[in-house]
Design a protein around this motif. Sequence first.
Motif, PDB file in Angstrom:
ATOM      1  N   LEU A 192       0.835  -1.194   0.000  1.00 44.25           N
ATOM      2  CA  LEU A 192       0.000   0.000   0.000  1.00 44.25           C
ATOM      3  C   LEU A 192       0.873   1.249   0.000  1.00 44.25           C
ATOM      4  O   LEU A 192       2.026   1.211   0.462  1.00 44.25           O
ATOM      5  N   PRO A 193       0.349   2.386  -0.479  1.00 45.51           N
ATOM      6  CA  PRO A 193       1.155   3.612  -0.546  1.00 45.51           C
ATOM      7  C   PRO A 193       1.748   4.038   0.789  1.00 45.51           C
ATOM      8  O   PRO A 193       2.903   4.483   0.845  1.00 45.51           O
ATOM      9  N   GLN A 194       0.984   3.916   1.881  1.00 52.24           N
ATOM     10  CA  GLN A 194       1.511   4.374   3.169  1.00 52.24           C
ATOM     11  C   GLN A 194       2.714   3.561   3.620  1.00 52.24           C
ATOM     12  O   GLN A 194       3.533   4.038   4.417  1.00 52.24           O
TER      13      GLN A 194
ATOM     14  N   ASP B 177       5.708   4.436   0.642  1.00 51.75           N
ATOM     15  CA  ASP B 177       6.233   5.796   0.771  1.00 51.75           C
ATOM     16  C   ASP B 177       7.211   5.934   1.930  1.00 51.75           C
ATOM     17  O   ASP B 177       7.970   6.913   1.989  1.00 51.75           O
TER      18      ASP B 177
ATOM     19  N   TRP C 253     -11.960  -2.648   1.707  1.00 57.02           N
ATOM     20  CA  TRP C 253     -11.223  -1.402   1.950  1.00 57.02           C
ATOM     21  C   TRP C 253     -10.510  -0.941   0.684  1.00 57.02           C
ATOM     22  O   TRP C 253     -10.524   0.257   0.356  1.00 57.02           O
TER      23      TRP C 253
ATOM     24  N   HIS D 253     -11.202   2.674  -1.083  1.00 58.51           N
ATOM     25  CA  HIS D 253     -10.147   3.686  -1.007  1.00 58.51           C
ATOM     26  C   HIS D 253      -9.341   3.815  -2.301  1.00 58.51           C
ATOM     27  O   HIS D 253      -8.367   4.572  -2.340  1.00 58.51           O
TER      28      HIS D 253
ATOM     29  N   ALA E 268      -9.379   7.600  -3.490  1.00 57.62           N
ATOM     30  CA  ALA E 268      -8.924   8.665  -2.588  1.00 57.62           C
ATOM     31  C   ALA E 268      -7.510   8.460  -2.057  1.00 57.62           C
ATOM     32  O   ALA E 268      -6.788   9.428  -1.831  1.00 57.62           O
ATOM     33  N   ASP E 269      -7.107   7.202  -1.859  1.00 62.77           N
ATOM     34  CA  ASP E 269      -5.839   6.928  -1.179  1.00 62.77           C
ATOM     35  C   ASP E 269      -4.713   6.498  -2.112  1.00 62.77           C
ATOM     36  O   ASP E 269      -3.626   6.165  -1.637  1.00 62.77           O
ATOM     37  N   PHE E 270      -4.957   6.499  -3.400  1.00 57.36           N
ATOM     38  CA  PHE E 270      -3.943   6.095  -4.375  1.00 57.36           C
ATOM     39  C   PHE E 270      -3.818   7.194  -5.421  1.00 57.36           C
ATOM     40  O   PHE E 270      -4.813   7.748  -5.873  1.00 57.36           O
ATOM     41  N   ASP E 271      -2.579   7.504  -5.799  1.00 56.91           N
ATOM     42  CA  ASP E 271      -2.309   8.568  -6.774  1.00 56.91           C
ATOM     43  C   ASP E 271      -1.349   8.033  -7.844  1.00 56.91           C
ATOM     44  O   ASP E 271      -0.173   7.802  -7.555  1.00 56.91           O
TER      45      ASP E 271
END
Length: 209
Positions: free
Chosen positions: A113-115, A118, A168, A172, A175-178
């Motif tokens: 996941l991005p969090q 990153d 989830w 998401h 909103a939670d991925f770019d």
Amino acid sequence: CNSEVRCAMALVCQGCGGYIQPLVDVEAQAIRCPTCDHRVAQRIVPLWIVTGASGVGKTTVVAALRTLLPDWEIFDTDIIHAADWQQHRSNWLRLAHAIAQNGRYTLLCGTMLPQDIDRCDHRALFSKVYYLNLHCDDATRAARLLARPAWRGCNAAFVEQRRQFAQWLLDHAAADFDPPMPTIDTTYATPQAVAEQIRAWATNTLERS
């Protein structure tokens, strides 16, 4: 330079020999020593991640993807283990960056996941991270998980956790991925058909990059 970002990974500068956290310039395709200004060319490219809950087919598509994308490196991330999950993810980014220096792209199939990505020390050495979600309906996911050997611990509680996580990801994805994360449904599709869709996504995003 305003386009530079600091890499969290400490490296030895080839100019001054210092142990530094280099400044990364994606546009210039280079890293720079903040102490002596020595610059080194780097191939700073995107990274592709196929994520999803357990049982959706991430491992299953790897063989077909390797045939469809022969100039890419395709990995099931479960083949490498580490002391903890964050080190596991960081190790994959280090490997993918080294592969990029050989002129090849990397696509990882694993739950990431991005969090988490990153926070990896090599994140600054990628121009973009693209995510794609594999998904199947709840009944199919449960059947696939419960058919696994008992030692894998896929009991009713685990199945419910994976159901919640799969939902989830759907909730998401925008909103939670770019950029927003697309989803491929694997409920009835063959691994080959899924792999072909993944190839189209990967090559299209590469062209846009």
